[in-house]
Design a protein around this motif. Structure first.
Motif, short mmCIF file in Angstrom:
data_model
loop_
_atom_site.label_atom_id
_atom_site.label_comp_id
_atom_site.label_asym_id
_atom_site.label_seq_id
_atom_site.Cartn_x
_atom_site.Cartn_y
_atom_site.Cartn_z
N THR A 30 0.86 -1.18 0.00
CA THR A 30 0.00 0.00 0.00
C THR A 30 0.89 1.24 0.00
O THR A 30 2.11 1.16 0.24
N GLU A 59 2.92 4.14 -12.82
CA GLU A 59 1.74 3.49 -13.37
C GLU A 59 1.50 3.93 -14.81
O GLU A 59 1.20 3.11 -15.68
N THR A 66 -2.09 -1.67 -10.14
CA THR A 66 -2.72 -1.52 -8.83
C THR A 66 -3.96 -2.39 -8.77
O THR A 66 -4.56 -2.72 -9.80
N ARG A 67 -4.31 -2.76 -7.55
CA ARG A 67 -5.58 -3.47 -7.33
C ARG A 67 -6.16 -2.94 -6.03
O ARG A 67 -5.43 -2.64 -5.08
N ARG A 68 -7.46 -2.82 -6.02
CA ARG A 68 -8.17 -2.35 -4.82
C ARG A 68 -8.75 -3.54 -4.08
O ARG A 68 -9.24 -4.48 -4.68
N LYS A 73 -5.39 0.13 -1.56
CA LYS A 73 -4.92 0.04 -2.94
C LYS A 73 -3.52 -0.56 -2.89
O LYS A 73 -2.62 0.00 -2.25
N HIS A 75 -0.01 -1.94 -4.72
CA HIS A 75 0.83 -1.63 -5.87
C HIS A 75 1.73 -2.82 -6.18
O HIS A 75 2.37 -3.36 -5.29
#
Length: 97
Positions: A30, A59, A66-68, A73, A75
């Motif tokens: 994160t 990015e 990235t993924r939530r 979030k 990285h």
């Protein structure tokens, strides 16, 4: 700006290269974790906002995904764009005279 220029611009900054090093060592961090690691291991005094801007540049260059997950979030490093560099200037096995 072409893709190579964006990639080289992203790699030109020492802080961004350090972020990539940290994600290589421990992927899926994160923003808080990245800021903490940079401060503790590298003595970084960059603000959370500055690190967030560095992450956005990485990015945009495709070096970061990235993924939530809920409020968080994460990285992740993505080295696929670096292949264009290796393909552009391939390594030669024979010695240069």
């Amino acid at each position: 700006m072409d893709d190579d220029a964006v990639l080289f611009r992203a790699l030109s900054d020492a802080t961004r290269r350090t972020i990539l090093d940290e994600l290589t060592e421990r992927d899926g961090q994160t923003l808080f974790e990245i800021c903490s690691r940079l401060a503790m291991k590298h003595g970084s005094t960059s603000s959370r906002q500055a690190i967030s801007q560095h992450l956005a540049v990485l990015e945009d260059a495709g070096l970061l995904r990235t993924r939530r997950e809920g409020r968080y979030k994460f990285h992740h490093i993505d080295t696929r764009p670096l292949r264009s560099i290796a393909e552009r200037w391939p390594t030669r096995e024979e010695p240069v005279p």
